[in-house]
Design an enzyme around this catalytic site. Sequence first.
Site, PDB file in Angstrom:
ATOM      1  CG  HIS A  21      27.399  -3.728   0.133  1.00 57.51           C
ATOM      2  ND1 HIS A  21      27.370  -5.005  -0.338  1.00 57.51           N
ATOM      3  CD2 HIS A  21      26.124  -3.306   0.174  1.00 57.51           C
ATOM      4  CE1 HIS A  21      26.132  -5.327  -0.623  1.00 57.51           C
ATOM      5  NE2 HIS A  21      25.345  -4.309  -0.322  1.00 57.51           N
ATOM      6  CD  GLU A  54      17.369  -8.381  -3.035  1.00 59.66           C
ATOM      7  OE1 GLU A  54      18.098  -8.236  -2.054  1.00 59.66           O
ATOM      8  OE2 GLU A  54      17.797  -8.391  -4.199  1.00 59.66           O
ATOM      9  CG  ASP A  73      18.292  -4.771  -0.376  1.00 60.98           C
ATOM     10  OD1 ASP A  73      18.377  -3.594   0.002  1.00 60.98           O
ATOM     11  OD2 ASP A  73      19.135  -5.318  -1.098  1.00 60.98           O
TER      12      ASP A  73
END
Length: 545
Positions: free
Chosen positions: A189, A431, A455
């Site tokens: 992130h 995902e 993901d």
Amino acid sequence: MTILKGQGVSEGIQRGEIRFFRRKNTGMVQETAEDAALELRRLRRALDLSVRQLEETAKQTRVRIGDSAAALFEAHAMMAADEEFVRTMQALIRQGKSAEFAVRQAGERFAQLLGASDDAYLRGRAADIRDVAHRIVENLLGVWEEKNPAGQEHPVILAAEELSPSETIRLDPAGILAIAVQNGSPTSHTAILARTLGIPAVCGLGPLLNEASDGLDAWIDGETGELVIEPDEEMCAEFEKRRKGRERRSVELKSLVGKEDVTQDGQKMLVYCNISSPGDISAVLENDGRGVGLFRSEYLYLGRSDLPGEEEQFEAYREVAQAMQGRRVIVRTLDAGADKKAESLGLPPEENPALGMRAVRVCLSRPELFRTQLRALYRASAYGKISVMFPMIASVWELEECLAACRCVQEELRAEGRAFDEHLETGVMIETPAAVLIADELAARVNFFSVGTNDLTQYLLACDRQRSDLGRHWDPHHPAVLRALRMTAQAAHKAGIWVGICGELAADLSMLPEFLSMGIDELSVPAAFVLPLRAAIRSHSSKNS
Ligand code: PEP
Ligand code: MG
């Protein structure tokens, strides 16, 4: 001269001084101190500094996120200056305690008093007091400024072992030329946030980037992943040349603003953007993104000790919807947990957080939390074209519960006479491998799909997206990922709904021919990738691929 090679995760070339971020352990502080007068002076300085920092953070937050988020930091500034709090700390110092110990003990006393209150609002303030006390202690120890280099006289290349999302969100982009981290990965992130903020970043630089690099001059290239420490003249000339070339390319790309995203053979592709806060919209508009394909709403929840309320969220979503002037804005509901730790949610530590309580699982287990967000989203839908998307869906019942929660909120708003978009579209993020396999059943219930390839790759290949040392095992081009994408697109089209990609793979230009051949309808990328992607789409012809 030292040349380090990592992975470029956010484009841009910069030169500057390296500032190494040390996450010092403030856990143990000395309990007593002999010179009370000195401790009182240290306390005063740390309090003044904390108040100044908090006021400045409030100012910046107002611009980046909005008024209600800014109010949190204003309240923290008031707490740091609160007379009773200050008097308690001073009394402890006069009894022979060190300034650090006095702050921590006073903070804990006040937090416990608030925590025992019957009033939920006051109980919530206990975490704020702890947060403020933590900041004052860090200022006493001289570590806070390193955590937030915004106060530097000149912007720096921020280097670190790793940065957490909550640390990254606290960074002021104006004080940072680039980010260089030892670990991390393109789908971490920090990398995603750096791209959204347009800050060049390189990860996976290894242990040779360390505290000894602090204060040294360096060039960094977020495209090639190079960090050159103490460059010689020849290297500087080479980087200058590269920088000029990139500037020329970006001027050429600007000529594509306003042009259609269509291939030579007339196949259309929607190019949308990924954002994390309303402050990112200016970059979307500047780069002519045709919509927002992924608003990572969890960033409204990170880096703070309380939860954003309905009004605060409503303002944030409304701001984005209005700024996009009728272009689609897909807001993903809270995707916290795993790598995105929101302290305010108080999620317990887990052995395997990526497989645990995250995303829609948190929302479904805490209906009030979910309801607050959905109410804010539906109310904001009266001001633009908002769509709502649910992350980490693995089962049909999860989606059905999400849709039921939406219907409840619609009924509530109708009963209250509040306006919202009666035709608001809903979507599912694909995902998990399970979602791919049951895509037909999911497609029958929503208006669109968006594939989260970060993901999806992690779960298909059983490969931790946060780690930089898995090398070739992490492969978003793996045939399993590509087959999953194709299967998802087929299921979506069979059900008559559209399908996009919002994971990092969407911005991988080498994959564009593949995506076009699968019939992917939309790609959602960081704003800086819109025009390069448009250039690639416009020059693509199925005959040459
Ligand atoms: C993804 O998983 O691809 C995605 C877009 O979501 P995030 O990276 O925020 O988990
Ligand atoms: Mg995801």
